[in-house]
Every structure is written in C-alpha cells, then in structure tokens.
Design a protein around this motif. Structure first.
Motif, PDB file in Angstrom:
ATOM      1  N   GLN A  19      10.660   3.825  -0.108  1.00  0.00           N
ATOM      2  CA  GLN A  19      11.964   3.674   0.538  1.00  0.00           C
ATOM      3  C   GLN A  19      11.998   4.280   1.941  1.00  0.00           C
ATOM      4  N   ARG A  20      11.398   5.423   2.112  1.00  0.00           N
ATOM      5  CA  ARG A  20      11.528   6.164   3.378  1.00  0.00           C
ATOM      6  C   ARG A  20      10.447   5.836   4.405  1.00  0.00           C
ATOM      7  N   THR A  21       9.251   5.493   3.929  1.00  0.00           N
ATOM      8  CA  THR A  21       8.138   5.208   4.852  1.00  0.00           C
ATOM      9  C   THR A  21       7.347   4.005   4.336  1.00  0.00           C
ATOM     10  N   GLN A  25       3.328   3.621   3.469  1.00  0.00           N
ATOM     11  CA  GLN A  25       2.958   3.396   2.065  1.00  0.00           C
ATOM     12  C   GLN A  25       2.105   2.138   1.938  1.00  0.00           C
ATOM     13  N   LYS A  26       2.508   1.075   2.625  1.00  0.00           N
ATOM     14  CA  LYS A  26       1.758  -0.175   2.578  1.00  0.00           C
ATOM     15  C   LYS A  26       0.371   0.003   3.194  1.00  0.00           C
ATOM     16  N   PHE A  28      -1.341   2.818   3.528  1.00  0.00           N
ATOM     17  CA  PHE A  28      -2.146   3.682   2.666  1.00  0.00           C
ATOM     18  C   PHE A  28      -2.663   2.901   1.461  1.00  0.00           C
ATOM     19  N   GLY A  29      -1.808   2.084   0.868  1.00  0.00           N
ATOM     20  CA  GLY A  29      -2.234   1.269  -0.274  1.00  0.00           C
ATOM     21  C   GLY A  29      -3.367   0.328   0.095  1.00  0.00           C
ATOM     22  N   ALA A  30      -3.266  -0.299   1.267  1.00  0.00           N
ATOM     23  CA  ALA A  30      -4.324  -1.203   1.718  1.00  0.00           C
ATOM     24  C   ALA A  30      -5.611  -0.437   2.001  1.00  0.00           C
ATOM     25  N   PHE A  31      -5.490   0.728   2.635  1.00  0.00           N
ATOM     26  CA  PHE A  31      -6.650   1.573   2.924  1.00  0.00           C
ATOM     27  C   PHE A  31      -7.345   1.989   1.625  1.00  0.00           C
ATOM     28  N   ASN A  32      -6.561   2.481   0.676  1.00  0.00           N
ATOM     29  CA  ASN A  32      -7.119   2.921  -0.603  1.00  0.00           C
ATOM     30  C   ASN A  32      -7.782   1.760  -1.337  1.00  0.00           C
TER      31      ASN A  32
END
Length: 115
Positions: A19-21, A25-26, A28-32
């Motif tokens: 919600q806030r960032t 978040q997206k 970081f998820g792609a990086f991970n």
C-alpha cells in the motif's frame, strides 16, 4: 526474536509495503524472482538457496531461515547440505569475531599511543 515469528499471520503485514511503497515492493519482488529463478543462472538453484540459508543464519533472520530452508529442500538439498550450510554460517560469524578482535587490539595500540 523468533518468538515474534508467525509464518502465517506475519504475511498480512506485507500489505503495508504494497500500500505505501508499491513501486519498491514490485521492484523487490522482481529482483528476488530473478535472483532465485530456477533456470538461467550460473549457480544452480540448490546452491543459491544454500547460500541464502547460510546468510539467513548469519544475519539470524528467522524468516530467511524458514523460507530458504524450504526452498533448498524443494531444490534437492539434503540434510547434510543444510548442516554444512549452517556450519559455513557459523564459521563466518566466528571468523568475524576473530577478525574484529584483531581490530580491537589494533585500536587499543592506537589509543595507548594517543594518550
């Protein structure tokens, strides 16, 4: 710290990141996902998961230990490999203490000469 760990309930708090960032978040998820992609990497997934497990043990992150133990097992890691990853983490933490002890001796010498 592990008494705060609740695998199921804690996931609900991901909503704060979402919600806030959402952009971070997206990303970081792609990086991970790229780091732990099953194929297309030089280091096989099982070994990347064992590295991640050792890092999680070193940083003492219960979430990382949980997630990367499960992922390492799914990727084919044996109990012996998990044990060796834990020993590698232990050796690195001990080595850090050893090396920082030397730094303390060096700094003590400097303090003795300063004053």
């Amino acid at each position: 710290m592990t008494h705060f760990f609740d695998r199921e309930q804690d996931r609900a708090y991901t909503r704060v990141y979402t919600q806030r960032t959402p952009d971070i978040q997206k990303a970081f998820g792609a990086f991970n996902a790229a780091v732990f992609a099953e194929d297309g990497r030089e280091i096989p997934l099982k070994y990347r998961e064992l590295i991640a497990l050792a890092v999680g043990i070193t940083t003492q992150c219960a979430y990382c230990i949980d997630a990367h133990t499960a992922s390492a097992v799914r990727a084919g890691a044996s109990e012996g490999e998990l044990a060796e990853a834990a020993w590698v983490a232990t050796a690195i933490r001990a080595g850090g203490g050893y090396a920082h002890g030397r730094l303390a001796f060096k700094l003590a010498d400097e303090h003795r000469h300063d004053g």
